[in-house]
Design an enzyme around this catalytic site. Structure first.
Site, PDB file in Angstrom:
ATOM      1  N   ARG A 136     -69.788  -3.129 -66.331  1.00 46.51           N
ATOM      2  CA  ARG A 136     -70.147  -2.769 -67.727  1.00 46.51           C
ATOM      3  C   ARG A 136     -68.939  -2.450 -68.592  1.00 46.51           C
ATOM      4  NH1 ARG A 136     -74.351  -0.053 -64.969  1.00 46.51           N
ATOM      5  NH2 ARG A 136     -76.201  -1.364 -64.966  1.00 46.51           N
ATOM      6  N   ASN A 157     -63.178 -18.276 -90.497  1.00 39.68           N
ATOM      7  CA  ASN A 157     -63.708 -19.529 -89.956  1.00 39.68           C
ATOM      8  C   ASN A 157     -63.581 -20.699 -90.924  1.00 39.68           C
ATOM      9  OD1 ASN A 157     -64.489 -18.693 -87.369  1.00 39.68           O
ATOM     10  ND2 ASN A 157     -66.248 -17.634 -88.242  1.00 39.68           N
ATOM     11  N   HIS A 211     -63.975 -24.201 -89.608  1.00 40.54           N
ATOM     12  CA  HIS A 211     -64.493 -24.133 -88.240  1.00 40.54           C
ATOM     13  C   HIS A 211     -65.903 -24.714 -88.106  1.00 40.54           C
ATOM     14  CE1 HIS A 211     -60.979 -21.683 -87.696  1.00 40.54           C
ATOM     15  NE2 HIS A 211     -61.268 -21.360 -86.468  1.00 40.54           N
TER      16      HIS A 211
HETATM   17  N1  GLY Z   1     -61.316 -16.790 -84.938  1.00 43.24           N
HETATM   18  C1  GLY Z   1     -62.091 -16.137 -85.899  1.00 43.24           C
HETATM   19  C2  GLY Z   1     -62.346 -14.690 -85.614  1.00 43.24           C
HETATM   20  O1  GLY Z   1     -61.756 -14.130 -84.718  1.00 43.24           O
HETATM   21  O2  GLY Z   1     -63.143 -14.082 -86.286  1.00 43.24           O
END
Ligand code: GLY
Length: 365
Positions: A125, A249, A252
């Site tokens: 955990r 992003n 992305h």
């Molecule tokens: N690579 C994008 C982020 O870490 O939020």
């Protein structure tokens, strides 16, 4: 070369980022992290013979050595970033009877960092881990901010956890042996920071792109420092990506669609992000949010980093639509994109003329 240090400010989970040439051999730095502890180094099959032996030598030469020092080498490549490979880390931790005070060190690029971090988040955990990123891309992006996880056949990074490391230790010397494609892939994320957050940094990149491509140490160290500084600020403001963090992003959503369509590992993540950023700039331009001259400026910089600026020829508009609909930024079935409103300023929005996106994708056939 001087040590540069930054902090990711997250209250009692804050941690330092140290950037230094030959940091892997800096015994004093390592002493405080590993003395007397059970340490598992997670790396990959390429670095196992390239970087790991001298790093192990440094750790074994410490005045106070780790109590246990074990390693596990994962197969190298984005195509192995999955639950099956993740299990190799749990197998190693359990086989060597590591307890919950152990330390996991991620020595590698983004794939190793994401998987070692996720294993650290889940083992008993949660155990401590340190990121030691060895590619430019992982040094400027994936090692900072606590995103960990693996891919699923149906989507990239779909299984994971936010789990922050104890420290990020960046050795710029390892970039000397980085393959050229990997250097370019890292520069995609560096350019991203200029485009989304800092027009002065963008201008600095335009003036220093040749030095970066020639791997001049001071230029690389500054690019890493400024990239980490911007990332640390964004992460401190929105650790779990409820809002502003999503600007990291840029490109992305298109990029993940490319990676998914081509098969993980065929295009490097940074290459897909390069083409994805070019597509996001084109769309921002057709929406009238950046000028054609700004669009050209952005695309030229991406091209100078020897990154693709066009999507793969075998991808249709439909392929993009399918891949982009899997994105984690899709909320209530609505596609949200990171787009530019001027250079150095990004927005995350579903509020754009979708006809412009449809037209962009239609032109791909
Ligand atoms: N690579 C994008 C982020 O870490 O939020």
């Amino acid at each position: 070369m001087t040590l540069r240090t930054l902090s990711v400010d997250l209250g009692d989970r804050s941690y330092p980022i140290h950037i230094q040439k030959d940091l892997l051999g800096d015994i004093e730095k390592w002493q405080s992290f590993v003395a007397g502890r059970q340490v598992l180094i997670v790396t990959n099959s390429t670095l196992e013979s390239l970087i790991l032996p001298s790093f192990l030598e440094s750790l074994q030469a410490l005045p106070v050595r780790p109590q246990k020092l074990e390693t596990v080498a994962l197969p190298d490549g984005e195509q192995y970033k999955d639950l099956t490979t993740l299990n190799m880390i749990f197998d190693a931790l359990l086989a060597h009877r590591f307890d919950r005070r152990c330390l996991v060190i991620a020595l590698g690029g983004g794939v190793v960092g994401d998987m070692a971090g996720f294993a650290a988040a889940a083992y008993q955990r949660g155990v401590e881990f340190i990121q030691v990123p060895t590619t430019l891309l992982s040094q400027v992006d994936s090692s900072v901010g606590g995103k960990t996880g693996v891919n699923h056949a149906l989507g990239k990074n779909m299984i994971g956890a936010f789990y922050q490391p104890q420290a990020v230790l960046i050795d710029t010397k390892v970039l000397g042996s980085l393959p050229e494609r990997e250097l370019s892939a890292g520069l995609a994320e560096v350019i991203k920071y200029g485009l989304i957050a800092d027009i002065d940094f963008l201008a600095w990149l335009e003036n220093n792109m040749d030095a970066l491509m020639a791997r001049e140490s001071e230029a690389l160290a500054y690019a890493i420092y400024r990239s980490c500084e911007i990332k640390a600020e964004v992460v401190a403001a929105d650790e779990r990506e409820g809002g502003i963090r999503a600007i990291l992003n840029l490109g992305h959503t298109y990029g993940h669609a490319i990676e998914h369509h081509q098969g993980y590992g065929a295009w490097l993540h940074g290459e897909a992000v390069g083409a994805g950023m070019a597509m996001a700039c084109e769309l921002s331009c057709s929406l009238g949010w950046i000028t054609p001259a700004e669009n050209e400026r952005a695309i030229k910089l991406i091209e100078r980093a020897k990154l693709p600026i066009l999507p793969p020829v075998n991808m249709t508009g439909d392929d993009f639509m399918k891949g982009m609909s899997l994105d984690k930024k899709v909320l209530d079935g609505q596609l949200r994109l990171v787009l530019l409103k001027g250079l150095g300023s990004a927005v995350v929005t579903a509020d754009f003329d979708t006809q412009c996106l449809a037209e962009q994708l239609r032109q791909l056939g």
